[in-house]
Write a protein that holds these residues in place. Structure first.
Motif, PDB file in Angstrom:
ATOM      1  N   ASN A   1       3.559   6.031  -5.645  1.00  0.00           N
ATOM      2  CA  ASN A   1       3.688   6.031  -6.946  1.00  0.00           C
ATOM      3  C   ASN A   1       2.401   6.648  -7.460  1.00  0.00           C
ATOM      4  O   ASN A   1       2.316   6.796  -8.793  1.00  0.00           O
ATOM      5  N   ALA A   2       1.355   6.797  -6.682  1.00  0.00           N
ATOM      6  CA  ALA A   2       0.180   7.394  -7.076  1.00  0.00           C
ATOM      7  C   ALA A   2       0.197   8.908  -7.553  1.00  0.00           C
ATOM      8  O   ALA A   2       1.045   9.579  -6.899  1.00  0.00           O
TER       9      ALA A   2
ATOM     10  N   ASP B   1      -5.301   9.800  -7.232  1.00  0.00           N
ATOM     11  CA  ASP B   1      -5.449   8.553  -6.754  1.00  0.00           C
ATOM     12  C   ASP B   1      -5.229   8.550  -5.267  1.00  0.00           C
ATOM     13  O   ASP B   1      -5.898   7.752  -4.594  1.00  0.00           O
ATOM     14  N   ARG B   2      -4.639   9.453  -4.889  1.00  0.00           N
ATOM     15  CA  ARG B   2      -4.064   9.605  -3.135  1.00  0.00           C
ATOM     16  C   ARG B   2      -5.128   9.672  -2.723  1.00  0.00           C
ATOM     17  O   ARG B   2      -5.594   9.411  -1.620  1.00  0.00           O
TER      18      ARG B   2
ATOM     19  N   VAL C   1      -0.136   3.071   5.031  1.00  0.00           N
ATOM     20  CA  VAL C   1       0.861   3.938   4.584  1.00  0.00           C
ATOM     21  C   VAL C   1       1.584   4.285   5.964  1.00  0.00           C
ATOM     22  O   VAL C   1       2.950   4.550   6.085  1.00  0.00           O
ATOM     23  N   ILE C   2       0.830   4.843   6.713  1.00  0.00           N
ATOM     24  CA  ILE C   2       1.528   5.657   8.048  1.00  0.00           C
ATOM     25  C   ILE C   2       2.301   4.452   8.796  1.00  0.00           C
ATOM     26  O   ILE C   2       3.274   4.663   9.440  1.00  0.00           O
ATOM     27  N   ALA C   3       1.609   3.197   8.906  1.00  0.00           N
ATOM     28  CA  ALA C   3       2.553   2.285   9.911  1.00  0.00           C
ATOM     29  C   ALA C   3       3.623   1.726   9.066  1.00  0.00           C
ATOM     30  O   ALA C   3       4.678   1.616   9.610  1.00  0.00           O
ATOM     31  N   TYR C   4       3.666   1.936   7.752  1.00  0.00           N
ATOM     32  CA  TYR C   4       4.975   1.255   7.009  1.00  0.00           C
ATOM     33  C   TYR C   4       6.015   2.564   6.945  1.00  0.00           C
ATOM     34  O   TYR C   4       7.166   2.318   7.151  1.00  0.00           O
TER      35      TYR C   4
ATOM     36  N   THR D   1       0.879  -1.243  -0.019  1.00  0.00           N
ATOM     37  CA  THR D   1      -0.137  -0.033   0.013  1.00  0.00           C
ATOM     38  C   THR D   1       1.081   1.250  -0.275  1.00  0.00           C
ATOM     39  O   THR D   1       0.415   2.154  -0.668  1.00  0.00           O
ATOM     40  N   TYR D   2       1.877   1.204   0.880  1.00  0.00           N
ATOM     41  CA  TYR D   2       2.945   2.399   0.887  1.00  0.00           C
ATOM     42  C   TYR D   2       3.422   2.610  -0.668  1.00  0.00           C
ATOM     43  O   TYR D   2       3.455   3.725  -1.067  1.00  0.00           O
TER      44      TYR D   2
END
Length: 65
Positions: A26-27, A31-32, A43-46, A20-21
């Protein structure tokens, strides 16, 4: 994101976060904006995981990732 207990569960959760990150990274902006709250949590976790790895690397070797 659901809580996981086993090492295997945590591995696959982090793998999902990494995917997901990369999709987020790349979006384009449109898209984001369409990403779900669960996707943003991943995304935040990664990103937090990467920051922690970098911090540990700096402490251990004096060089970041």
């Amino acid at each position: 994101m659901q809580k996981t207990n086993t090492a295997e569960d945590r591995f696959f959760t982090m793998l999902s976060c990494a995917e997901t990150y990369l999709a987020y990274k790349n979006a384009d902006d449109d898209d984001r904006e369409d990403m779900s709250e669960d996707d943003m949590d991943k995304v935040i976790a990664y990103a937090t995981y990467l920051a922690r790895l970098n911090q540990l690397s700096l402490q251990d070797t004096g060089e970041g990732l």
